[in-house]
Scaffold this motif. Structure first.
Motif, mmCIF file in Angstrom:
data_model
loop_
_atom_site.group_PDB
_atom_site.id
_atom_site.type_symbol
_atom_site.label_atom_id
_atom_site.label_comp_id
_atom_site.label_asym_id
_atom_site.label_seq_id
_atom_site.Cartn_x
_atom_site.Cartn_y
_atom_site.Cartn_z
ATOM 1 N N MET A 166 0.918 -1.243 0.148
ATOM 2 C CA MET A 166 -0.108 0.134 0.098
ATOM 3 C C MET A 166 0.903 1.276 -0.103
ATOM 4 S SD MET A 166 -2.831 -1.535 -0.120
ATOM 5 C CE MET A 166 -3.943 -0.284 0.515
ATOM 6 N N PRO A 167 0.453 2.371 -0.647
ATOM 7 C CA PRO A 167 1.329 3.710 -0.822
ATOM 8 C C PRO A 167 1.560 4.365 0.571
ATOM 9 C CG PRO A 167 -0.650 3.784 -2.062
ATOM 10 C CD PRO A 167 -0.770 2.419 -1.530
ATOM 11 N N VAL A 168 0.794 3.918 1.484
ATOM 12 C CA VAL A 168 1.001 4.587 2.632
ATOM 13 C C VAL A 168 1.522 3.498 3.998
ATOM 14 C CG1 VAL A 168 -0.614 6.438 2.437
ATOM 15 C CG2 VAL A 168 -1.609 4.403 3.505
ATOM 16 N N ALA A 169 1.921 3.808 4.994
ATOM 17 C CA ALA A 169 2.018 2.984 6.092
ATOM 18 C C ALA A 169 0.846 2.784 6.711
ATOM 19 C CB ALA A 169 3.049 3.616 7.069
ATOM 20 N N LEU A 170 0.110 1.959 6.179
ATOM 21 C CA LEU A 170 -1.335 1.392 6.448
ATOM 22 C C LEU A 170 -1.413 0.589 7.756
ATOM 23 C CD1 LEU A 170 -4.159 1.928 5.809
ATOM 24 C CD2 LEU A 170 -4.341 -0.235 4.695
ATOM 25 N N MET A 171 -0.317 -0.284 7.936
ATOM 26 C CA MET A 171 -0.610 -0.911 9.348
ATOM 27 C C MET A 171 -0.364 0.014 10.536
ATOM 28 S SD MET A 171 -1.011 -3.822 8.034
ATOM 29 C CE MET A 171 -1.905 -3.032 6.670
ATOM 30 N N ASP A 172 0.623 1.150 10.301
ATOM 31 C CA ASP A 172 0.691 2.103 11.201
ATOM 32 C C ASP A 172 -0.468 2.872 11.719
ATOM 33 O OD1 ASP A 172 3.887 3.083 12.023
ATOM 34 O OD2 ASP A 172 3.669 1.394 10.613
ATOM 35 N N VAL A 173 -1.276 3.269 10.545
ATOM 36 C CA VAL A 173 -2.477 4.138 10.437
ATOM 37 C C VAL A 173 -3.543 3.637 11.278
ATOM 38 C CG1 VAL A 173 -4.167 5.084 9.292
ATOM 39 C CG2 VAL A 173 -1.826 5.603 8.378
ATOM 40 N N LEU A 174 -3.463 1.983 10.813
ATOM 41 C CA LEU A 174 -4.633 1.284 11.531
ATOM 42 C C LEU A 174 -4.401 1.080 13.077
ATOM 43 C CD1 LEU A 174 -5.062 -1.527 8.629
ATOM 44 C CD2 LEU A 174 -6.615 0.370 9.328
ATOM 45 N N ALA A 175 -2.967 0.705 13.336
ATOM 46 C CA ALA A 175 -2.697 0.502 14.873
ATOM 47 C C ALA A 175 -2.927 1.738 15.531
ATOM 48 C CB ALA A 175 -1.368 0.124 14.814
ATOM 49 N N ALA A 176 -2.711 2.777 14.848
ATOM 50 C CA ALA A 176 -2.869 4.212 15.629
ATOM 51 C C ALA A 176 -4.273 4.247 16.030
ATOM 52 C CB ALA A 176 -2.222 5.414 14.936
ATOM 53 N N HIS A 177 -5.151 4.040 15.154
ATOM 54 C CA HIS A 177 -6.808 3.992 15.265
ATOM 55 C C HIS A 177 -7.101 3.071 16.498
ATOM 56 C CE1 HIS A 177 -7.852 6.962 12.594
ATOM 57 N NE2 HIS A 177 -7.299 6.287 11.490
ATOM 58 N N GLN A 178 -6.672 1.817 16.334
ATOM 59 C CA GLN A 178 -6.887 0.770 17.542
ATOM 60 C C GLN A 178 -6.369 1.518 18.978
ATOM 61 O OE1 GLN A 178 -8.308 -2.254 17.703
ATOM 62 N NE2 GLN A 178 -8.512 -2.775 15.485
ATOM 63 N N LEU A 179 -5.369 1.842 18.828
ATOM 64 C CA LEU A 179 -4.671 2.250 20.173
ATOM 65 C C LEU A 179 -5.468 3.604 20.689
ATOM 66 C CD1 LEU A 179 -2.312 1.915 22.009
ATOM 67 C CD2 LEU A 179 -0.778 3.539 21.021
ATOM 68 N N LYS A 180 -5.805 4.509 19.758
ATOM 69 C CA LYS A 180 -6.751 5.543 20.279
ATOM 70 C C LYS A 180 -8.166 5.090 20.918
ATOM 71 C CE LYS A 180 -6.306 7.885 16.197
ATOM 72 N NZ LYS A 180 -6.476 8.390 14.929
ATOM 73 N N GLU A 181 -8.635 4.216 20.487
ATOM 74 C CA GLU A 181 -9.797 3.522 20.815
ATOM 75 C C GLU A 181 -9.350 2.938 22.214
ATOM 76 O OE1 GLU A 181 -11.054 0.913 17.785
ATOM 77 O OE2 GLU A 181 -11.261 2.396 16.361
ATOM 78 N N GLY A 182 -8.362 2.252 22.626
ATOM 79 C CA GLY A 182 -8.048 1.611 23.375
ATOM 80 C C GLY A 182 -7.966 2.478 24.703
ATOM 81 N N VAL A 183 -7.202 3.836 24.313
ATOM 82 C CA VAL A 183 -6.767 4.657 25.222
ATOM 83 C C VAL A 183 -8.209 5.414 25.843
ATOM 84 C CG1 VAL A 183 -5.640 7.046 25.380
ATOM 85 C CG2 VAL A 183 -4.309 5.019 24.712
ATOM 86 N N LEU A 184 -9.127 5.700 24.734
ATOM 87 C CA LEU A 184 -10.209 6.156 25.191
ATOM 88 C C LEU A 184 -11.112 5.456 26.088
ATOM 89 C CD1 LEU A 184 -11.318 7.877 21.927
ATOM 90 C CD2 LEU A 184 -10.536 9.077 23.808
ATOM 91 N N LEU A 185 -11.002 4.124 26.035
ATOM 92 C CA LEU A 185 -11.813 3.125 26.873
ATOM 93 C C LEU A 185 -11.044 3.293 28.306
ATOM 94 C CD1 LEU A 185 -12.687 0.071 24.761
ATOM 95 C CD2 LEU A 185 -14.265 1.842 25.637
#
Length: 360
Positions: A166-185
């Motif tokens: 993929m032309p962006v570091a998609l795994m990093d982007v997806l992991a960041a979203h997961q981590l944000k959700e975890g932090v909010l919880l």
């Protein structure tokens, strides 16, 4: 409510480098948090400072890549192996709400900044960490490696071509979203208990968790997704690219029979609607090559803006394939740009990450 006020009483300490962890820090900075970014002064700071395009100034202290995940952060150059620097960091942690890290397994503990160590200083602290394969796995894993190992590279690319990342570091982007959700919880749980917690995500887990229908095609049907270019494995025409008379590339996505019928009407091809080869989506998938031949010839009779306008009016999903300049010529995209004056006098730009809207 102004989104920049949501976390204006939140203090974040960011040890993380590259993209996933710093993107979480950026998210909270956009929501008003005070984010203190600790960079390694022994190595010149976050490695992305040096990840520059050929046209960038090699002597500049920042890169465009670095800008992508860093905005409104207070940067401190520190040496975690230096006793005085570690004492200063500990003092910052004592009243912090969140720590973000991406140390390899065991490294944070060796440096004295692991979750259990910092929790002794601040029982309310939330410790968010990103790793490659899991909390105990010491293997390094940059984004492209995880893309390859989680199936993304295999199924991306043209049918007759090589696998493509993929032309962006998609795994990093997806992991960041997961981590944000975890932090909010974790923040919500802290409101209930008064106690902090550790939240972690691996790039591998984030990659697999985002495979969506491609995963279920395998899990339920044992169908291994193949490279189809931009085509959809379950819908046709969907993801097909056709050129117009002014040589503009348009992408079609008719997700319903109604949209398919609307496209045929717009193109002046009502016979395709009643053609036995194209009566249903399943049949259109089976005969997608001949269908594309019909559409390809007809698209050439239209000017791009004319066809885009008619399709919008008729609620038929279609889009011009834009390059990055064309994307940011659009007012809606311009509204998502964050600017910041840097210490060297330059004005940096990046795209917002907190782009949701909240109404009361």
């Amino acid at each position: 409510m102004d989104k920049s006020l949501y976390f204006n009483d939140l203090k974040v300490i960011e040890f993380a480098t590259v993209l996933a962890g710093p993107s979480v820090g950026l998210f909270f900075a956009e929501l008003g948090a005070k984010v203190i970014k600790i960079e390694n002064k022994l190595t010149g700071g976050d490695v992305t400072r040096s990840w520059k395009l050929p046209e960038e100034d090699s002597k500049a202290p920042f890169s465009a890549y670095y800008y992508s995940a860093n905005w409104q952060k207070e940067v401190l150059m520190m040496d975690l192996t230096d006793e005085d620097d570690l004492l200063e960091i500990n003092a910052l942690v004592k009243d912090a709400d969140l720590v973000i890290s991406n140390f390899k397994a065991g490294a944070a503990e060796k440096l004295g900044v692991g979750f259990k160590q910092l929790k002794e200083l601040n029982s309310r602290l939330i410790y968010a960490s990103v790793n490659a394969y899991g909390e105990e796995d010491t293997r390094p894993g940059f984004d492209v490696v995880i893309q390859a190992e989680t199936g993304w590279v295999y199924m991306n690319g043209e049918t007759d071509g090589l696998p493509v990342k993929m032309p962006v570091a998609l795994m990093d982007v997806l992991a960041a979203h997961q981590l944000k959700e975890g932090v909010l919880l974790a923040l919500l749980e802290r409101e209930r208990t008064g106690l902090g917690s550790s939240v972690s995500i691996s790039l591998f887990d984030a990659g697999v968790a985002s495979l969506a229908n491609q995963a279920t095609n395998w899990l339920n049907l044992q169908s291994i997704p193949q490279r189809l270019g931009s085509l959809h494995p379950n819908i046709a025409p969907y993801g097909d690219t056709f050129f117009t008379s002014d040589n503009k590339a348009l992408m079609v996505s008719t997700g319903t029979d109604k949209q398919w019928q609307g496209l045929c009407k717009i193109l002046g091809m009502p016979d395709l609607v009643t053609d036995n080869r194209y009566l249903t989506n399943a049949l259109r998938l089976e005969h997608r090559d001949s269908l594309a031949d019909h559409l390809r010839e007809r698209f050439l009779r239209f000017e791009s803006q004319q066809l885009l306008r008619i399709c919008r009016e008729q609620q038929v999903p279609i889009a011009q394939i834009r390059n990055m300049q064309e994307v940011f010529d659009v007012p809606a995209a311009q509204n998502l740009i964050l600017e910041e004056s840097m210490p060297d006098g330059t004005v940096s730009k990046r795209v917002k990450t907190a782009v949701f809207k909240i109404h009361q």
